[in-house]
Design a protein around this motif. Structure first.
Motif, mmCIF file in Angstrom:
data_model
loop_
_atom_site.group_PDB
_atom_site.id
_atom_site.type_symbol
_atom_site.label_atom_id
_atom_site.label_comp_id
_atom_site.label_asym_id
_atom_site.label_seq_id
_atom_site.Cartn_x
_atom_site.Cartn_y
_atom_site.Cartn_z
ATOM 1 N N SER A 273 0.806 -1.225 0.000
ATOM 2 C CA SER A 273 0.000 0.000 0.000
ATOM 3 C C SER A 273 0.835 1.270 0.000
ATOM 4 O O SER A 273 0.461 2.261 -0.641
ATOM 5 N N ASN A 274 1.959 1.272 0.701
ATOM 6 C CA ASN A 274 2.755 2.497 0.822
ATOM 7 C C ASN A 274 4.013 2.509 -0.038
ATOM 8 O O ASN A 274 4.645 3.561 -0.183
ATOM 9 N N GLU A 275 4.373 1.343 -0.611
ATOM 10 C CA GLU A 275 5.621 1.290 -1.378
ATOM 11 C C GLU A 275 5.393 0.823 -2.815
ATOM 12 O O GLU A 275 5.425 1.629 -3.745
ATOM 13 N N LEU A 276 5.151 -0.471 -3.009
ATOM 14 C CA LEU A 276 5.087 -1.017 -4.363
ATOM 15 C C LEU A 276 4.011 -0.363 -5.220
ATOM 16 O O LEU A 276 4.248 -0.045 -6.397
ATOM 17 N N CYS A 277 2.814 -0.170 -4.662
ATOM 18 C CA CYS A 277 1.682 0.330 -5.448
ATOM 19 C C CYS A 277 1.450 1.823 -5.307
ATOM 20 O O CYS A 277 0.720 2.409 -6.111
ATOM 21 N N SER A 278 2.013 2.439 -4.304
ATOM 22 C CA SER A 278 1.795 3.864 -4.096
ATOM 23 C C SER A 278 2.490 4.663 -5.202
ATOM 24 O O SER A 278 3.684 4.476 -5.472
ATOM 25 N N LEU A 279 1.740 5.557 -5.834
ATOM 26 C CA LEU A 279 2.265 6.311 -6.982
ATOM 27 C C LEU A 279 3.096 7.491 -6.491
ATOM 28 O O LEU A 279 2.746 8.668 -6.668
ATOM 29 N N ARG A 280 4.219 7.153 -5.890
ATOM 30 C CA ARG A 280 5.081 8.169 -5.290
ATOM 31 C C ARG A 280 5.811 8.958 -6.368
ATOM 32 O O ARG A 280 6.095 8.433 -7.449
ATOM 33 N N PRO A 281 6.121 10.230 -6.081
ATOM 34 C CA PRO A 281 6.771 11.057 -7.108
ATOM 35 C C PRO A 281 8.161 10.560 -7.466
ATOM 36 O O PRO A 281 8.875 9.988 -6.630
ATOM 37 N N LEU A 282 8.502 10.755 -8.737
ATOM 38 C CA LEU A 282 9.841 10.457 -9.277
ATOM 39 C C LEU A 282 10.191 8.967 -9.204
ATOM 40 O O LEU A 282 11.363 8.602 -9.094
ATOM 41 N N GLU A 283 9.159 8.115 -9.276
ATOM 42 C CA GLU A 283 9.373 6.670 -9.311
ATOM 43 C C GLU A 283 8.524 6.062 -10.425
ATOM 44 O O GLU A 283 7.383 6.484 -10.635
ATOM 45 N N ASP A 284 9.074 5.077 -11.137
ATOM 46 C CA ASP A 284 8.287 4.356 -12.138
ATOM 47 C C ASP A 284 7.305 3.428 -11.416
ATOM 48 O O ASP A 284 7.695 2.725 -10.480
ATOM 49 N N ILE A 310 3.857 4.547 -15.440
ATOM 50 C CA ILE A 310 3.930 6.005 -15.338
ATOM 51 C C ILE A 310 5.123 6.417 -14.486
ATOM 52 O O ILE A 310 5.764 5.591 -13.816
ATOM 53 N N HIS A 311 5.399 7.720 -14.483
ATOM 54 C CA HIS A 311 6.433 8.309 -13.636
ATOM 55 C C HIS A 311 5.885 9.650 -13.168
ATOM 56 O O HIS A 311 5.839 10.612 -13.932
ATOM 57 N N SER A 312 5.414 9.703 -11.914
ATOM 58 C CA SER A 312 4.810 10.933 -11.400
ATOM 59 C C SER A 312 5.871 12.026 -11.264
ATOM 60 O O SER A 312 6.914 11.823 -10.643
ATOM 61 N N ASN A 313 5.565 13.183 -11.846
ATOM 62 C CA ASN A 313 6.502 14.306 -11.788
ATOM 63 C C ASN A 313 6.420 15.087 -10.479
ATOM 64 O O ASN A 313 7.393 15.727 -10.071
ATOM 65 N N HIS A 314 5.236 15.052 -9.845
ATOM 66 C CA HIS A 314 5.079 15.878 -8.650
ATOM 67 C C HIS A 314 3.935 15.356 -7.788
ATOM 68 O O HIS A 314 2.954 14.828 -8.300
ATOM 69 N N ARG A 315 4.082 15.555 -6.479
ATOM 70 C CA ARG A 315 3.012 15.214 -5.530
ATOM 71 C C ARG A 315 2.409 16.511 -4.988
ATOM 72 O O ARG A 315 3.044 17.255 -4.252
ATOM 73 N N PHE A 316 1.162 16.801 -5.381
ATOM 74 C CA PHE A 316 0.439 17.971 -4.884
ATOM 75 C C PHE A 316 -0.434 17.587 -3.693
ATOM 76 O O PHE A 316 -0.936 16.464 -3.608
ATOM 77 N N THR A 317 -0.644 18.548 -2.782
ATOM 78 C CA THR A 317 -1.700 18.420 -1.783
ATOM 79 C C THR A 317 -2.922 19.175 -2.314
ATOM 80 O O THR A 317 -2.809 20.028 -3.203
ATOM 81 N N TYR A 318 -4.089 18.887 -1.747
ATOM 82 C CA TYR A 318 -5.305 19.599 -2.148
ATOM 83 C C TYR A 318 -5.151 21.106 -1.918
ATOM 84 O O TYR A 318 -5.602 21.928 -2.726
ATOM 85 N N GLU A 319 -4.514 21.466 -0.808
ATOM 86 C CA GLU A 319 -4.351 22.877 -0.472
ATOM 87 C C GLU A 319 -3.495 23.597 -1.512
ATOM 88 O O GLU A 319 -3.794 24.741 -1.896
ATOM 89 N N GLU A 320 -2.439 22.934 -1.990
ATOM 90 C CA GLU A 320 -1.569 23.548 -3.009
ATOM 91 C C GLU A 320 -2.321 23.767 -4.316
ATOM 92 O O GLU A 320 -2.189 24.814 -4.962
#
Length: 683
Positions: A273-284, A310-320
């Protein structure tokens, strides 16, 4: 055997079968049981001697021993326990020289559990422990083993654990599941990447709450010749969680993650949930995607469904993202503003086609290092939230429509886990419409379309008015509950003919089922899961249990927080009315407590007028109605019962009439009594 006797035997067999039904056992605090059966209008009464090892919440087979008589109930006995709601319990040990017993903390009656000394696992007499029930033969005490000693854990931590356990969710993953998870490779396979559509060079980002730890959805956007290509990318959990593995079976049993104010009890181990599948920024990352071709105006021209990387370029928060929307400036501002423009267009179209626009507020607790609440924040749905919501809705609807079209082309019904929402119940709708008319709001109930239109007009008209809160809350209560099922009746609240859950497989098992079925469809396979409806029903039941746990967790934190304000006064709004009092939600904290009718009895004799959601005083004419603003005093905060007690603050004239000193003494006495009770429990 003669044909006549054979016929009699068959008739008797049919009669016996008709007298045995499946249901869920609900045990009251008094110890009486009621089996709730979907097919029966009335519950089946079961006395404690007829439980036959069944406990509260268990799914059972019950034999009808006595049919319903005039003003009476059917009575029965449990013949078989099909599924335990829980087999892990929290409580205390009593240890003797040769054996031990476990006494549960549950407020539901249950027998003590026998613990052999070999199963104590280091626990001593009087220890607070978690015990697993491993066996229970009829006419014997249940047998258990200690799985954890809890003596050093803070009281509020224990109570939150108990909420999870009593709703049937395990606290930890088995060694087998963890070992299976540990064997999953962390590096993405090159051969698997080659099979997928590659979005790693396309601008992609996630938008989530500031405290999110798993990111299961991302958006991508790029300009194409005829408009834009927008991708909704979802964590590909089904790639890692294969059918019939220990990991899959555990995820299915849980069916959902449980979100409490101070923790998450996840459906999947953290590595997934937090590593393999989580679409964290700057990771394939591997994803399952719905990709849409859109015109410059936001009209969907075409779509593609399939597995991607995919490769996420950035992690936004709702507030941002909200700041970018409001200011028109910030990172990837052009893309964010375009996506928001499209999302708002989708939203407007949904409501025009019959979706109902209920507003929503999320109450969140600010916690200290010991997980104690030190503040309460109310978060409203803003355009940043709506941006994500609308694209997730688009993906969910598109997937459901695609699978349905495949079934039509194959001229066969493919079992599929739709997310459906039935039309409002007429019995609930009629009194609500009558109540709304008293505030001058008309309500057309001639057709589902008219009902939806009336709801939206009402919600628009009441915005900012005193009756807004009461009508919104009552309106929501008239709605049916959304469920998972293979029988597609559409989603009334969203106004969709086809809908499913595709976008959150990290935290919902039905989404995993959707991914698997969709992949079969994309491969051209017609591979029906004969147990799909059973899985849907289980998922709906687990979802309800998770919601119960979340409500209990929120209530616990409300009570824990309001303990700091015993004897203090606050403004509130009446949020519910019954024959035994009314509930008030404080304006400042959104914490709900009960003003009992007993506390009002010395001022007047109040009667409950159900059709008007009101208590009315017979002598003074004083009325307490849903939506009324009142002043209350916090009288008691009972953590054990997760209950707040308030008292109405009477007017100066009434204080003089009844004696102000007596009033103040009662407030002080109740607050002192409750503080003493809490100290006693800790000891």
């Amino acid at each position: 055997m003669s044909k006549k006797n054979q016929g009699k035997k068959k008739e008797k067999s049919k009669s016996n079968a008709a007298n045995i039904v499946k249901g869920r056992l609900d045990v009251t605090r008094s110890g009486m049981g009621f089996v709730i059966v979907d097919q029966l209008e009335q519950d089946v009464l079961v006395r404690p001697n007829d439980f036959n090892t069944a406990m509260h919440g268990d799914t059972v087979m019950v034999k009808i021993k006595q049919p319903a008589r005039h003003n009476g109930r059917m009575q029965g006995e449990v013949t078989e326990v099909l599924e335990r709601k829980q087999n892990i319990f929290m409580g205390r040990l009593e240890v003797s020289k040769t054996f031990a017993f476990f006494i549960s903390d549950s407020d539901k009656p249950m027998p003590d559990i026998f613990i052999p000394l070999s199963n104590l696992n280091g626990a001593v007499n009087g220890a607070r422990v978690l015990v697993k029930m491993v066996e229970w033969e009829p006419n014997k005490k249940p047998l258990g083993e200690v799985i954890e000693v809890l003596e050093e854990i803070a009281e509020n931590d224990l109570d939150m654990r108990e909420i999870i356990i009593e709703n049937g969710f395990p606290m930890a993953f088995s060694e087998e599941v963890l070992e299976e998870t540990a064997r999953i490779p962390e590096i993405l396979s090159g051969s698997e990447i080659a099979k997928r559509r590659d979005f790693r060079d396309t601008l992609t980002f996630t938008i989530d709450p500031v405290d999110a730890k798993d990111f299961d959805d991302a958006l991508s956007i790029r300009k194409v010749k005829s408009g834009f290509e927008i991708g909704v990318h979802i964590a590909d959990v089904s790639y890692y969680v294969e059918p019939d593995t220990s990991l899959d079976k555990e995820a299915y049993q849980r069916a959902t993650s449980v979100y409490l104010p101070d923790r998450v009890n996840p459906m999947l181990p953290e590595k997934i949930s937090n590593e393999l599948c989580s679409l964290r920024p700057l990771e394939d990352k591997f994803t399952f995607s719905a990709v849409f071709r859109m015109s410059d105006k936001g009209d969907v021209k075409d779509y593609w469904l399939g597995r991607t990387v995919i490769h996420s370029n950035h992690r936004f928060t709702y507030e941002e993202v909200q700041e970018i929307i409001e200011s028109g400036d910030g990172l990837y501002k052009e893309e964010i503003l375009l996506l928001n423009k499209f999302a708002q267009r989708f939203r407007k179209q949904r409501f025009k086609k019959g979706a109902i626009n209920f507003s929503s507020q999320e109450v969140r607790f600010k916690l200290d290092e010991n997980r104690k609440p030190i503040g309460i924040m109310v978060k409203e749905s803003k355009e940043a939230h709506q941006l994500i919501e609308e694209f997730m809705l688009l993906a969910n609807r598109t997937v459901a429509e695609h699978v349905d079209k495949f079934g039509e082309s194959a001229k066969k019904k493919l079992p599929f886990p739709y997310r459906v929402h039935d039309q409002p119940d007429e019995e609930k709708l009629a009194p609500f419409a009558a109540f709304a008319r008293k505030f001058g709001h008309s309500f057309d109930t001639r057709s589902p379309e008219q009902i939806a239109e009336s709801f939206n007009q009402l919600l628009k008209d009441v915005a900012g008015k005193p009756e807004q809160h009461v009508l919104e809350q009552l309106g929501i209560r008239t709605m049916a509950k959304a469920i998972y099922t293979t029988k597609n009746i559409g989603h009334y609240g969203l106004g969709f003919e086809h809908y499913c859950h595709f976008t959150s497989p990290i935290r919902r098992y039905p989404d995993v089922m959707v991914h698997r079925t969709l992949q079969d469809v994309l491969d051209g396979k017609f591979a029906p899961d004969k147990k799909m409806e059973e899985r849907c029903k289980h998922s709906s039941e687990r979802e309800r249990a998770a919601m119960e746990a979340e409500r209990a967790g929120n209530k616990y934190k409300q009570v824990e927080y309001m303990q700091n304000f015993l004897g203090e006064e606050f403004d509130g709004v009446i949020s519910g009315v019954s024959s035994f009092g009314f509930w008030v939600e404080t304006v400042e904290h959104k914490c709900e407590g009960l003003v009992s009718i007993a506390s009002l009895s010395e001022y007047d004799d109040f009667s409950h007028i159900e059709s008007d959601y009101m208590l009315a005083g017979r002598r003074t004419g004083r009325m307490f109605r849903m939506g009324d603003r009142v002043r209350i005093t916090v009288i008691a905060a009972n953590l054990e019962k997760r209950q707040l007690d308030y008292e109405w603050v009477i007017t100066s004239a009434l204080k003089e009439e009844t004696g102000e000193s007596r009033y103040q003494k009662r407030v002080t006495a109740k607050a002192t009594e409750k503080k003493g009770s809490r100290k006693s429990k800790k000891k």
